[in-house]
Design an enzyme around this catalytic site. Structure first.
Site, PDB file in Angstrom:
ATOM      1  N   GLU A 125       0.843  -1.313   0.039  1.00  0.00           N
ATOM      2  CA  GLU A 125       0.243  -0.032  -0.084  1.00  0.00           C
ATOM      3  C   GLU A 125       0.864   1.426  -0.131  1.00  0.00           C
ATOM      4  O   GLU A 125       0.771   2.120  -0.689  1.00  0.00           O
ATOM      5  CB  GLU A 125      -0.777  -0.058   1.123  1.00  0.00           C
ATOM      6  N   GLU A 145      -4.431  -9.860   3.506  1.00  0.00           N
ATOM      7  CA  GLU A 145      -5.647  -9.434   4.046  1.00  0.00           C
ATOM      8  C   GLU A 145      -6.847 -10.352   3.878  1.00  0.00           C
ATOM      9  O   GLU A 145      -7.387 -10.761   4.930  1.00  0.00           O
ATOM     10  CB  GLU A 145      -6.335  -8.083   3.745  1.00  0.00           C
TER      11      GLU A 145
END
Length: 269
Positions: A125, A145
């Site tokens: 990210e 995730e």
């Protein structure tokens, strides 16, 4: 264990600020201390005219394994176990990740990230908010995730989809599949893949090249590109004209063009 700082910084004579993730024993997981130092480095880069390029790299067998789940979070505001509370927690907490990634994206200077090894979760990210992503052959990319039944929520879904499209976003996020450096190049996630043996030299050569570019042009181009990505054809062309209307009044541009034009045709075959 080591007493070395979790993040190292150094400046080069060319104006490159080199920031190195330095928690190899924790696979360079992003904890509060690392995020604080990274934030300081980004602000220093933003506010120092002599610094032209910021390079983010890492030591050890991972570039970054994501957020440090054992490192805790800095609580800014209390949140309950409600959907709205979780959304607010994502926006304000997570050690300031969303705010810092947004700031990096908005600063009108180039950020370069160099992946020498796996780049995962929060590290990916962070990388998606940089302007240039360079990979060694041994790098790889993943969003784990999905293993926990959630999605990456510090810009992972939104930035990956903008960069690579929904096709590849489904692959990494819905299917929870990793990709190699070569696959990342094909999908547009990274700009270039270099051999492991020459990776560090190639990265520094690229950063030195960026540092030589016109800072006003790069800043305006960064803003213009972001705007054009969101606009239709006609509005995007207005952005181009607006950007150049300022750049072409720059005395440095006028002088450079005069010198260039004066040399045209000056050499005889």
């Amino acid at each position: 264990m080591t007493d070395a700082p979790p993040l190292l910084t150094q400046e080069t004579a060319e104006g490159v600020l080199i920031v190195t993730l330095n928690r190899p024993d924790r696979l360079n997981a992003l904890d509060m201390a690392t995020m604080d130092l990274l934030t300081e480095a980004v602000i220093r880069f933003r506010d120092t005219p002599e610094l032209k390029v910021m390079l983010i790299r890492a030591t050890g067998r991972y570039f970054c394994s994501g957020a440090d789940l054992k490192g805790g979070q800095r609580k800014i505001s209390p949140t309950g176990q409600t959907a709205s509370g979780i959304r607010e927690n994502h926006r304000l907490n997570l050690n300031g990740m969303q705010q810092l990634w947004d700031e990096m994206e908005h600063i009108e200077k180039p950020f370069v990230v160099a992946h020498h090894a796996p780049c995962v979760g929060g590290g990916l990210e962070m990388s998606l908010s940089c302007d240039f992503r360079l990979a060694a052959k041994s790098a790889s990319y993943a969003f784990p995730e999905g293993l926990f039944g959630v999605v990456p929520a510090s810009g992972g879904v939104s930035r990956l989809t903008r960069l690579c499209g929904p096709h590849w976003a489904r692959w990494l996020i819905m299917a929870n599949k990793s990709v190699s450096a070569d696959q990342a190049l094909t999908m547009g996630l990274v700009h270039q893949v270099f051999p492991d043996e020459s990776f560090e030299d190639e990265v520094m050569d690229f950063c030195r090249h960026l540092a030589k570019q016109n800072a006003e042009q790069m800043g305006a181009a960064k803003v213009a590109i972001e705007l054009c990505a969101e606009l239709g054809r006609d509005s995007a062309r207005h952005v181009e004209r607006m950007a150049n209307s300022a750049l072409m009044l720059n005395p440095a541009y006028l002088e450079t063009m005069r010198n260039y034009v004066s040399k045209l045709g000056s050499k005889k075959d």
